[in-house]
Enzyme design. Structure first.
Site, PDB file in Angstrom:
ATOM      1  N   LYS A 141      59.205  26.528  53.043  1.00  0.00           N
ATOM      2  CA  LYS A 141      58.375  25.356  53.348  1.00  0.00           C
ATOM      3  C   LYS A 141      59.231  24.146  53.704  1.00  0.00           C
ATOM      4  CE  LYS A 141      53.975  26.491  51.326  1.00  0.00           C
ATOM      5  NZ  LYS A 141      52.841  26.142  50.495  1.00  0.00           N
ATOM      6  N   LYS A 157      52.092  37.624  57.453  1.00  0.00           N
ATOM      7  CA  LYS A 157      51.046  37.507  56.436  1.00  0.00           C
ATOM      8  C   LYS A 157      49.821  36.767  56.974  1.00  0.00           C
ATOM      9  CE  LYS A 157      51.058  34.261  53.092  1.00  0.00           C
ATOM     10  NZ  LYS A 157      51.072  33.525  51.829  1.00  0.00           N
ATOM     11  N   LYS A 200      46.073  30.901  55.794  1.00  0.00           N
ATOM     12  CA  LYS A 200      45.084  29.922  56.203  1.00  0.00           C
ATOM     13  C   LYS A 200      45.705  28.773  56.975  1.00  0.00           C
ATOM     14  CE  LYS A 200      44.406  29.163  51.242  1.00  0.00           C
ATOM     15  NZ  LYS A 200      45.514  28.469  50.629  1.00  0.00           N
TER      16      LYS A 200
HETATM   17  P1  ATP Z   1      49.280  29.099  52.956  1.00  0.00           P
HETATM   18  O1  ATP Z   1      49.333  30.320  53.822  1.00  0.00           O
HETATM   19  O2  ATP Z   1      48.410  28.001  53.486  1.00  0.00           O
HETATM   20  O3  ATP Z   1      50.639  28.649  52.492  1.00  0.00           O
HETATM   21  P2  ATP Z   1      48.209  30.976  51.193  1.00  0.00           P
HETATM   22  O4  ATP Z   1      47.108  31.541  52.051  1.00  0.00           O
HETATM   23  O5  ATP Z   1      49.456  31.758  51.014  1.00  0.00           O
HETATM   24  O6  ATP Z   1      48.542  29.520  51.662  1.00  0.00           O
HETATM   25  P3  ATP Z   1      48.003  30.269  48.362  1.00  0.00           P
HETATM   26  O7  ATP Z   1      47.086  29.216  47.890  1.00  0.00           O
HETATM   27  O8  ATP Z   1      49.463  29.985  48.366  1.00  0.00           O
HETATM   28  O9  ATP Z   1      47.524  30.719  49.800  1.00  0.00           O
HETATM   29  O10 ATP Z   1      47.760  31.622  47.549  1.00  0.00           O
HETATM   30  C1  ATP Z   1      46.675  31.902  46.708  1.00  0.00           C
HETATM   31  C2  ATP Z   1      46.789  33.342  46.212  1.00  0.00           C
HETATM   32  O11 ATP Z   1      46.505  34.240  47.300  1.00  0.00           O
HETATM   33  C3  ATP Z   1      48.174  33.735  45.686  1.00  0.00           C
HETATM   34  O12 ATP Z   1      48.029  34.566  44.553  1.00  0.00           O
HETATM   35  C4  ATP Z   1      48.782  34.481  46.849  1.00  0.00           C
HETATM   36  O13 ATP Z   1      49.761  35.398  46.418  1.00  0.00           O
HETATM   37  C5  ATP Z   1      47.558  35.184  47.440  1.00  0.00           C
HETATM   38  N1  ATP Z   1      47.716  35.441  48.885  1.00  0.00           N
HETATM   39  C6  ATP Z   1      47.941  34.520  49.864  1.00  0.00           C
HETATM   40  N2  ATP Z   1      47.987  35.093  51.083  1.00  0.00           N
HETATM   41  C7  ATP Z   1      47.781  36.430  50.903  1.00  0.00           C
HETATM   42  C8  ATP Z   1      47.714  37.573  51.787  1.00  0.00           C
HETATM   43  N3  ATP Z   1      47.862  37.456  53.095  1.00  0.00           N
HETATM   44  N4  ATP Z   1      47.485  38.775  51.242  1.00  0.00           N
HETATM   45  C9  ATP Z   1      47.323  38.916  49.904  1.00  0.00           C
HETATM   46  N5  ATP Z   1      47.388  37.892  49.016  1.00  0.00           N
HETATM   47  C10 ATP Z   1      47.610  36.656  49.494  1.00  0.00           C
END
Ligand code: ATP
Ligand code: LTN
Length: 330
Positions: free
Chosen positions: A113, A195, A198
């Site tokens: 980040k 991955k 969002k």
């Molecule tokens: P960003 O992509 O905006 O950084 P994020 O989508 O990774 O955010 P977080 O709020 O960091 O979301 O994660 C919330 C939960 O969802 C965490 O437990 C994370 O491990 C899980 N997670 C996030 N993205 C994925 C994915 N693509 N597949 C499975 N689990 C996920």
């Protein structure tokens, strides 16, 4: 036994967040009927990067409602908003004084980040793992269900807890990360090597839980596929189809073998059309419950109760920590 986890209220959760985190909270709630379960909205975490005030407010309430809409039962699971329990910030500072800058700088998420942000990296982004450790250690959590990308933070939490206990005497339970098989890393619908996120600039790569149903179905139908033409789970050679199979398997609770048998001799199109229906139905269910809860007074009552429950536990722990360290008058 206590199980605890949280999600940041940044944008609307995606199918990745749902399958990698939220759906697992519900499974644990239903499988471990004697466990105490705490799930919170990690709003303090989300301000480690600048946020629009209105957006943040909206996302906090929306995530709380989505926890319930996706199956958390407030009679079983305590749900609250992190910033409403000030003990989280209080313990975070104390943990900052018992951890090292080098440990924070080594975190993969910080490296990724901060590389994107150049000069505007906040101090909070660096110290974020201490706030996460505080979230976990305040409540003596035994297990912390997270996606693969958060494992390193839970391991750091263990190190900090062990160090503190050695220095000041037994104070914290040492937690363990809990990572479920399948769905821990859902990939982008447009690029199966990245991955699903969002914050992806291309919205075709992700589906959020509040997407318009037809739009969500179209995203599945237009998801990239591989060149083999058969529905077969093979992450190396067919990463795109394997990712879609992971979504299918996790939503329908069936194995890859069963999916392969069902679509034997058929092309991708039939498989994708069925998956679009499955995703559409799942979202429809979630959205119906979401709309009922988001505007109700019931949501505030649930969050008030959750806050009061969390505060009682957390305050007791803070007092114990103060006493062990020698802070204040008591
Ligand atoms: P960003 O992509 O905006 O950084 P994020 O989508 O990774 O955010 P977080 O709020 O960091 O979301 O994660 C919330 C939960 O969802 C965490 O437990 C994370 O491990 C899980 N997670 C996030 N993205 C994925 C994915 N693509 N597949 C499975 N689990 C996920
Ligand atoms: N950092 C996590 C959210 C989070 C969390 C926690 C998860 C904050 N505090 C405590 C488990 C336990 C993330 O998903 N980005």
């Amino acid at each position: 036994m206590r199980i605890l986890s949280g999600i940041q209220p940044t944008n609307t959760p995606t199918l990745g967040n749902y399958l990698g985190a939220m759906k697992n909270f519900v499974k644990l709630q239903n499988d471990f009927s004697d466990a105490d379960i705490i799930v919170f909205v990690a709003d303090l975490h989300s301000i480690t990067v600048p946020r629009d005030r209105q957006e943040l407010k909206k996302n906090i309430r929306s995530l709380a409602a989505l926890y319930i809409a996706t199956g958390l039962d407030p009679a079983r699971t305590h749900i609250f908003i992190q910033s409403e329990v000030p003990c989280h910030s209080e313990l975070a500072f104390i943990l900052e004084c018992n951890s090292y800058i080098g440990e924070m700088e080594r975190m993969i998420q910080f490296k990724e980040k901060s590389a994107k942000q150049g000069q505007t990296v906040t101090t909070g982004l660096l110290t974020y793992p201490c706030l996460m450790a505080s979230d976990i250690l305040l409540y003596d959590a035994n297990y912390v269900p997270v996606g693969e990308d958060q494992k390193q933070h839970v391991e750091l939490t263990r190190d900090i807890a062990i160090r503190f206990n050695n220095k000041y005497g037994d104070t914290f339970v040492v937690p363990e990360p809990y990572i479920m098989k399948g769905g821990a890393r859902i990939m982008s619908l447009q690029d199966p090597l990245h991955k699903m996120s969002k914050s992806d600039p291309n919205p075709k790569g992700y589906i959020t839980l509040l997407d318009d149903i037809n739009e969500a179905k179209n995203k599945i139908k237009r998801a990239v596929t591989d060149s083999y033409g058969s529905v077969k789970y093979d992450k190396e050679n067919q990463p795109a189809v394997s990712n879609l199979m992971e979504i299918y398997s996790k939503l329908k609770n069936i194995s890859y073998d069963e999916i392969e048998k069902k679509y034997q001799g058929l092309g991708y199109q039939e498989f994708k059309e069925d998956l679009a229906e499955i995703v559409g139905n799942e979202l429809k269910n979630i959205q119906e419950k979401y709309h009922a809860i988001i505007s109700s007074n019931e949501l505030d009552k649930i969050l008030d109760d959750g806050r009061d429950y969390a505060y009682r536990l957390a305050r007791r722990k803070i007092e114990k920590v103060h006493h062990k360290i020698g802070l204040g008058r008591k």
